[in-house]
Scaffold this motif. Structure first.
Motif, PDB file in Angstrom:
ATOM      1  N   ALA A  29     -58.938 -17.360 -11.962  1.00  0.00           N
ATOM      2  CA  ALA A  29     -58.269 -16.335 -12.768  1.00  0.00           C
ATOM      3  C   ALA A  29     -56.858 -16.753 -13.200  1.00  0.00           C
ATOM      4  O   ALA A  29     -56.187 -16.007 -13.913  1.00  0.00           O
ATOM      5  CB  ALA A  29     -58.199 -15.018 -11.999  1.00  0.00           C
ATOM      6  N   ARG A  37     -58.037 -18.009 -19.194  1.00  0.00           N
ATOM      7  CA  ARG A  37     -58.069 -18.148 -17.738  1.00  0.00           C
ATOM      8  C   ARG A  37     -58.849 -19.428 -17.421  1.00  0.00           C
ATOM      9  O   ARG A  37     -59.718 -19.845 -18.183  1.00  0.00           O
ATOM     10  CB  ARG A  37     -58.785 -16.961 -17.087  1.00  0.00           C
ATOM     11  CG  ARG A  37     -58.213 -15.602 -17.457  1.00  0.00           C
ATOM     12  CD  ARG A  37     -57.014 -15.234 -16.622  1.00  0.00           C
ATOM     13  NE  ARG A  37     -56.572 -13.863 -16.868  1.00  0.00           N
ATOM     14  CZ  ARG A  37     -56.058 -13.074 -15.937  1.00  0.00           C
ATOM     15  NH1 ARG A  37     -55.911 -13.515 -14.703  1.00  0.00           N
ATOM     16  NH2 ARG A  37     -55.682 -11.846 -16.233  1.00  0.00           N
ATOM     17  N   ASP A  40     -62.539 -19.609 -17.968  1.00  0.00           N
ATOM     18  CA  ASP A  40     -63.046 -19.657 -19.339  1.00  0.00           C
ATOM     19  C   ASP A  40     -63.516 -21.055 -19.728  1.00  0.00           C
ATOM     20  O   ASP A  40     -64.367 -21.202 -20.612  1.00  0.00           O
ATOM     21  CB  ASP A  40     -61.978 -19.205 -20.339  1.00  0.00           C
ATOM     22  CG  ASP A  40     -61.636 -17.731 -20.205  1.00  0.00           C
ATOM     23  OD1 ASP A  40     -62.535 -16.942 -19.849  1.00  0.00           O
ATOM     24  OD2 ASP A  40     -60.471 -17.356 -20.459  1.00  0.00           O
ATOM     25  N   SER A  64     -58.692  -9.503 -10.167  1.00  0.00           N
ATOM     26  CA  SER A  64     -58.324  -9.828 -11.548  1.00  0.00           C
ATOM     27  C   SER A  64     -59.401 -10.657 -12.217  1.00  0.00           C
ATOM     28  O   SER A  64     -59.625 -10.546 -13.434  1.00  0.00           O
ATOM     29  CB  SER A  64     -56.980 -10.564 -11.590  1.00  0.00           C
ATOM     30  OG  SER A  64     -57.055 -11.802 -10.916  1.00  0.00           O
ATOM     31  N   HIS A  68     -61.407  -9.671 -15.622  1.00  0.00           N
ATOM     32  CA  HIS A  68     -61.469 -10.572 -16.774  1.00  0.00           C
ATOM     33  C   HIS A  68     -62.914 -10.814 -17.205  1.00  0.00           C
ATOM     34  O   HIS A  68     -63.233 -10.739 -18.400  1.00  0.00           O
ATOM     35  CB  HIS A  68     -60.802 -11.904 -16.431  1.00  0.00           C
ATOM     36  CG  HIS A  68     -60.887 -12.921 -17.531  1.00  0.00           C
ATOM     37  ND1 HIS A  68     -60.147 -12.823 -18.694  1.00  0.00           N
ATOM     38  CD2 HIS A  68     -61.648 -14.043 -17.669  1.00  0.00           C
ATOM     39  CE1 HIS A  68     -60.428 -13.841 -19.483  1.00  0.00           C
ATOM     40  NE2 HIS A  68     -61.337 -14.596 -18.882  1.00  0.00           N
ATOM     41  N   THR A  72     -64.638  -9.597 -20.842  1.00  0.00           N
ATOM     42  CA  THR A  72     -64.748 -10.741 -21.762  1.00  0.00           C
ATOM     43  C   THR A  72     -66.176 -11.033 -22.196  1.00  0.00           C
ATOM     44  O   THR A  72     -66.453 -11.154 -23.390  1.00  0.00           O
ATOM     45  CB  THR A  72     -64.149 -12.002 -21.101  1.00  0.00           C
ATOM     46  OG1 THR A  72     -62.812 -11.752 -20.722  1.00  0.00           O
ATOM     47  CG2 THR A  72     -64.188 -13.183 -22.067  1.00  0.00           C
ATOM     48  N   THR A 284     -62.526 -16.347 -24.600  1.00  0.00           N
ATOM     49  CA  THR A 284     -61.730 -15.577 -23.659  1.00  0.00           C
ATOM     50  C   THR A 284     -61.749 -14.118 -24.076  1.00  0.00           C
ATOM     51  O   THR A 284     -62.414 -13.747 -25.063  1.00  0.00           O
ATOM     52  CB  THR A 284     -60.290 -16.117 -23.560  1.00  0.00           C
ATOM     53  OG1 THR A 284     -59.657 -15.544 -22.410  1.00  0.00           O
ATOM     54  CG2 THR A 284     -59.475 -15.785 -24.799  1.00  0.00           C
ATOM     55  N   ARG A 285     -61.002 -13.291 -23.366  1.00  0.00           N
ATOM     56  CA  ARG A 285     -60.973 -11.868 -23.672  1.00  0.00           C
ATOM     57  C   ARG A 285     -60.371 -11.628 -25.060  1.00  0.00           C
ATOM     58  O   ARG A 285     -59.306 -12.163 -25.381  1.00  0.00           O
ATOM     59  CB  ARG A 285     -60.143 -11.148 -22.613  1.00  0.00           C
ATOM     60  CG  ARG A 285     -60.036  -9.649 -22.825  1.00  0.00           C
ATOM     61  CD  ARG A 285     -59.203  -9.025 -21.716  1.00  0.00           C
ATOM     62  NE  ARG A 285     -58.983  -7.616 -21.958  1.00  0.00           N
ATOM     63  CZ  ARG A 285     -58.221  -6.846 -21.188  1.00  0.00           C
ATOM     64  NH1 ARG A 285     -57.620  -7.375 -20.124  1.00  0.00           N
ATOM     65  NH2 ARG A 285     -58.058  -5.568 -21.465  1.00  0.00           N
ATOM     66  N   ASP A 341     -48.752  -8.425 -19.076  1.00  0.00           N
ATOM     67  CA  ASP A 341     -49.994  -7.653 -19.213  1.00  0.00           C
ATOM     68  C   ASP A 341     -49.795  -6.382 -20.029  1.00  0.00           C
ATOM     69  O   ASP A 341     -50.766  -5.719 -20.388  1.00  0.00           O
ATOM     70  CB  ASP A 341     -50.526  -7.286 -17.827  1.00  0.00           C
ATOM     71  CG  ASP A 341     -51.061  -8.505 -17.082  1.00  0.00           C
ATOM     72  OD1 ASP A 341     -51.703  -9.350 -17.726  1.00  0.00           O
ATOM     73  OD2 ASP A 341     -50.827  -8.606 -15.866  1.00  0.00           O
TER      74      ASP A 341
END
Length: 420
Positions: A29, A37, A40, A64, A68, A72, A284-285, A341
């Motif tokens: 993460a 991250r 990913d 976390s 994620h 994602t 990724t997200r 964030d």
């Protein structure tokens, strides 16, 4: 072909070598390149290789990472694709934590059993590379291998840090030794002329494996072997067909602070070894962030992520992550700023300034060099970080120093005028 494959991404252990970045999050993460991250990377390699059934194994600080993954990787309701977290869990047959890479996979075999597959692709969660796994799988099937190991040529100076193997003329692995400190001079393998010219004549395991389903169950069930590199692979070479898949592209293990720092700053090179702009981009997200706004800043060899508000004087060879605020007359040199964030509201900013407290981000007239600034930090005005002689290693309430790199901890508050 890839429809017969399930992938397992190993999240690693406590990640102590990446502390303090892993104090509140698992190693997969950890943010990389300002918006991604670590996890990913292997997941994106899988998806670009048409492997879309992926388990991520983790046990430390997984909240976390869970968030994620959940936010994602979404697939069609009518698809069999998934990216699922498998955290260490107590069961009637296992009451403890994962004891190693092999033990982690062993404890999760029952989750795989409900799926149809013939091959298991096992990956590490802390490496930076771009690989087409379809080619590796095709070679595995064509050569009728029992196990395939992705290998990379390394220089003699790097040998003690890797599992080193020897191959025959058919790329079959004939011997394997884990992280030899000496006596490996005769372990030279056949590599390409380009690798020979660079002095990279030893083959190292990349920690990327393909196992036939039946064999994986046989090797893991009914025993207490805990590690692939130290036990499973060396003990399998004599009785099974273990194949080397030689890879000569960019690959780096980023399990330490110096390697993590250099891997990130290397992305700012004119032609980086790891290409974020390749057609096989990193997933990724998807964040709905505004574009970055920059005023009066000279930028050189830097990457600026989305949603930033930057008023610095100079940013050079640095990565600035999402939602970062940087104040007036500030200089950032060779730094990785991870970002935030969330945003502070204008009222919160006004209240902090009225009280003489730092706002989230980096304040006015600061100078930052050779530093990693973790997420959600508050760095006040007139702060200087790493601007003098090389600092000794040490861990402090707001920051850690490793090999001359200052890591400002997540959510740390650095008051106005501080010198580190």
């Amino acid at each position: 072909m890839t429809s017969k494959v399930i992938s397992i991404v190993l999240g690693g252990g406590q990640g102590s070598r990446l502390a303090p970045l892993t104090q509140t999050r698992s190693k997969p993460a950890v943010p990389i390149a300002g918006k991604y991250r670590l996890v990913d990377i292997p997941i994106s390699n899988c998806l670009h290789s048409n492997i879309n059934r992926i388990f991520v194994l983790t046990q430390f600080n997984s909240a976390s990472l869970n968030k994620h993954i959940k936010n994602t990787y979404h697939f069609s309701t009518f698809s069999t694709a998934f990216v699922d977290i498998l955290a260490a869990e107590q069961t009637p047959t296992s009451a403890g934590w994962f004891q190693g890479t092999a033990d982690a996979v062993r404890q999760c075999l029952h989750h795989l059993a409900v799926h149809e597959f013939e091959y298991v692709l096992i990956l590490s969660g802390d490496q930076l590379y771009q690989m087409d796994f379809e080619e590796m799988i095709a070679q595995h099937i064509e050569k009728k291998a029992d196990i395939s190991i992705a290998t990379i040529p390394v220089h003699v100076n790097d040998v003690p840090g890797f599992g080193i193997l020897k191959t025959d003329e058919n790329n079959l692995i004939t011997s394997f030794i884990e992280k030899p400190k000496s006596g490996f001079e005769n372990w030279v393998s056949e590599v390409s002329d380009e690798m020979k010219a660079q002095g990279r004549i030893y083959l190292a395991s990349m920690g990327i494996y393909i196992f036939n389903r039946k064999l994986l169950y046989e090797l893991l069930e009914g025993n207490e072997r805990t590690d692939f590199g130290k036990e499973i692979i060396p003990e399998s070479i004599e009785g099974h067909k273990v194949l080397s898949y030689q890879y000569e592209g960019y690959w780096t293990d980023i399990g330490t602070i110096p390697s993590f720092f250099e891997a990130n700053l290397g992305l700012t090179d004119d032609i980086p070894q790891f290409n974020l702009f390749d057609k096989n981009h990193i997933y990724t997200r998807a964040r709905m962030l505004p574009p970055t706004k920059i005023s009066g800043t000279h930028l050189d060899r830097s990457i600026i992520a989305d949603g930033c508000i930057i008023n610095a004087s100079l940013i050079t060879r640095s990565i600035v992550g999402i939602r970062t605020r940087v104040g007036l007359y500030t200089t950032i040199d060779s730094c990785y700023v991870m970002g935030s964030d969330n945003y502070q509201t204008l009222d919160e900013i006004a209240a902090a300034k009225a009280a003489g407290e730092p706002i989230m981000g980096i304040g006015d007239r600061c100078t930052l060099r050779n530093a990693i600034i973790d997420k959600n930090t508050y760095i006040g005005d007139d702060v200087k970080i790493n601007c003098g002689a090389k600092l000794p290693d040490g861990d402090y309430p707001t920051h850690t120093v490793v090999d001359g790199i200052v890591i400002v901890k997540k959510r740390a508050v650095i008051p106005n005028g501080t010198v580190i």
